[in-house]
Design an enzyme around this catalytic site. Structure first.
Site, mmCIF file in Angstrom:
data_model
loop_
_atom_site.group_PDB
_atom_site.id
_atom_site.type_symbol
_atom_site.label_atom_id
_atom_site.label_comp_id
_atom_site.label_asym_id
_atom_site.label_seq_id
_atom_site.Cartn_x
_atom_site.Cartn_y
_atom_site.Cartn_z
ATOM 1 N N GLU A 55 120.703 72.059 29.705
ATOM 2 C CA GLU A 55 119.536 72.748 30.260
ATOM 3 C C GLU A 55 118.338 71.816 30.375
ATOM 4 O OE1 GLU A 55 119.489 73.624 25.786
ATOM 5 O OE2 GLU A 55 120.943 73.280 27.369
ATOM 6 N N ASN B 136 122.027 82.419 27.366
ATOM 7 C CA ASN B 136 123.465 82.479 27.641
ATOM 8 C C ASN B 136 124.148 83.548 26.797
ATOM 9 O OD1 ASN B 136 123.951 80.679 29.692
ATOM 10 N ND2 ASN B 136 124.110 78.909 28.355
ATOM 11 N N ASP C 51 124.277 79.687 34.478
ATOM 12 C CA ASP C 51 124.409 78.726 35.582
ATOM 13 C C ASP C 51 123.462 79.075 36.728
ATOM 14 O OD1 ASP C 51 126.293 77.377 34.176
ATOM 15 O OD2 ASP C 51 128.024 78.151 35.282
ATOM 16 N N ASP D 291 112.968 70.997 29.237
ATOM 17 C CA ASP D 291 114.052 71.721 28.584
ATOM 18 C C ASP D 291 113.765 73.220 28.688
ATOM 19 O OD1 ASP D 291 116.450 71.384 26.525
ATOM 20 O OD2 ASP D 291 115.193 73.038 25.850
#
Length: 521
Positions: free
Chosen positions: A434, A398, A407, A390
């Site tokens: 993620e 983000n 992305d 993770d």
């Protein structure tokens, strides 16, 4: 009237001027008429060629989409049969093993919507095991074509047979089978999976096409497995003597060809493809008459416009602009339709088993492989490793850098995972959001932890800036778990929960690290 010499000269001069004007006007009219005729002819011919080229592209795109679908469909069935054959090689066909085989086959049937059923027959054609668990009295399939093929051919190749009607349900199905050998190599029976013909019917019906467009799935010998428009009488018909098989396919395994259909004598623009992995041929044919229907309408309009222009020159601009505008609208509609079809083909190519953003295996492929590898590990008594990863503080990443950068970050991490040295059977997947996952067959906890530490270092070395991270760069946490799944409670969900617990521990202890779940005593 002036009859003097000067008057005569002036009269002659006027006559010459009028004649010259008439000549110039006639020349102008002839030039304009020739230009109009030339431009109309060129436009009609160019539109004709353009429509045919677009039809070739559309049929090729259709053929590629159908080929990808067919290959994915039979690949999944092939993998399922190979897994079953491995079980048969290991466990044999003793009566004590049959209930376990039936349970495995039943589970396989649940995960593949294209599967109608699974069957195992002995060397005499008697039914031994079915996925449904139902064996009709005195059932025997020794008369089936695929059974006779395996009796006569001792090979390990997947065999795709002609469409048959199921004796257990009455459905039209495609038999896909493997030969079972005894220990001495003699014929021991057949392992069969049947694929619904209706599965292809449902998929082919998704395409918005006219009734004269033909979509055909065939065996390499030309036998039709399914055809749209659907007619039951078409299934099983041989196309071996068609131009596609006698002239076109021998020259190229894929491409375009305009030929008169052997089936219904309709001239079509075909996109075709012969699969490399399986003995299948896909053909998508657009009716040439339908393709040129709009062109013929345009041609009539252009000709009428040209005739009207020759009669009334003042209407030239209006008629020409109207026709050009109509042509541009038609061309725009064709381009939009082509782009939509291209986009659909791209989505179909990756939809089945891969993640669109990272190119890694998707969750669906992860679940299938984990299930199969756990069954293999249980059967072979070998360990199985699982790593869940993770990206640390990804939500904050983000929030700071935006979802586009997020992305890009996921893509870089995914490519890094793919680039790490690993074995052929290891699977790297995007688990969701993620999160990533790695399946390591035949790997104990130490090996799984070592690989996880390699991943953590590799992501840290990417040096992707992350202002909200205490490390200043993007990092990843990993939870490793490995065990030998031999107990009934050892399920994929249990494996995932164990690896997830280790991942949670890594997150709790400061991130950018690996934690593991110690094996049971």
């Amino acid at each position: 009237m002036d009859y003097s010499p000067n008057g005569a000269l002036r009269l002659l001069h006027k006559v010459v001027n009028h004649a010259s004007l008439l000549i110039h006007a006639a020349i102008f009219i002839v030039v304009v008429a020739c230009a109009i005729i030339f431009l109309d002819t060129w436009q009609i011919w160019n539109a004709h060629g353009r429509d045919l080229v677009n039809a070739e592209q559309d049929s090729a795109n259709l053929s590629r989409a159908l080929s990808q679908h067919a290959e994915d469909t039979f690949l999944q069935v092939d993998i399922t049969l190979q897994d079953l054959m491995e079980r048969l090689d290991t466990d044999g066909l003793s009566q004590a093993r049959l209930p376990r085989l039936q349970k495995v086959m039943s589970e396989q049937l649940k995960h593949l919507p294209q599967l109608h059923g699974g069957f195992i027959y002995d060397s005499q054609g008697h039914w031994l095991v079915t996925a449904s668990g139902i064996i009709p009295p005195h059932a025997n399939n020794a008369d089936r074509e695929y059974f006779k093929y395996h009796q006569a051919h001792n090979d390990n190749r997947l065999y795709i047979g002609k469409v048959i009607r199921s004796r257990s349900t009455g459905d039209l199905v495609i038999p896909v089978s493997h030969r079972i050998n005894n220990q001495d190599g003699s014929f021991g029976g057949v392992a069969l999976a049947t694929v619904y013909v209706s599965y292809f019917q449902e998929y082919y019906n998704h395409f918005a096409i006219d009734n004269d467009t033909a979509l055909v799935l065939m065996l390499a010998d030309g036998t039709i497995l399914y055809r749209r428009p659907y007619e039951e009488s078409a299934i099983g018909r041989s196309m071996a003597k068609s131009t596609l098989f006698t002239d076109v396919l021998p020259r190229a395994k894929s491409g375009n060809a305009t030929i008169i259909s052997y089936y219904d004598k309709v001239e079509r623009i075909f996109g075709y493809s012969k699969l490399d992995q399986y003995p299948l041929v896909i053909a998508a044919g657009l009716s040439k008459k339908e393709v040129l229907r709009g062109w013929r309408t345009d041609s009539i309009i252009f000709a009428a416009g040209g005739a009207g222009i020759l009669i009334i020159l003042t209407l030239l601009a209006w008629a020409l602009l109207r026709q050009i505008n109509f042509s541009l609208r038609s061309e725009k509609d064709l381009l939009i339709a082509r782009d939509l079809l291209t986009e659909l083909n791209q989505k179909l190519a990756v939809q089945a088993l891969h993640d669109g953003l990272t190119g890694l295996a998707n969750r669906r492929q992860f679940d299938i492989v984990l299930q199969n590898e756990m069954q293999r590990a249980c059967r072979d008594l070998t360990p199985l490793g699982l790593i869940l990863l993770d990206i640390d503080l990804f939500k904050k990443y983000n929030d700071i850098y935006g979802h586009v950068s997020g992305d890009e970050c996921l893509q870089r991490v995914g490519q890094t995972l793919l680039a790490l040295p690993r074995r052929v059977n290891d699977l790297v997947a995007r688990y969701g959001g993620e999160e990533f996952a790695v399946i390591l067959p035949g790997t104990d906890l130490a090996g799984a932890r070592t690989f996880a530490e390699t991943v953590v270092r590799a992501v840290h070395e990417l040096q992707i800036p992350h202002d909200a991270s205490p490390f200043g760069v993007v990092t990843i946490s990993a939870g490793a778990h490995a065990a030998m799944p031999v107990r009934p409670e050892d399920t994929p969900a249990v494996f995932i929960r164990s690896a997830d617990a280790a991942l949670y521990a890594a997150k709790s202890r400061g991130k950018n690290r690996v934690c593991d779940v110690r094996p049971r005593a």
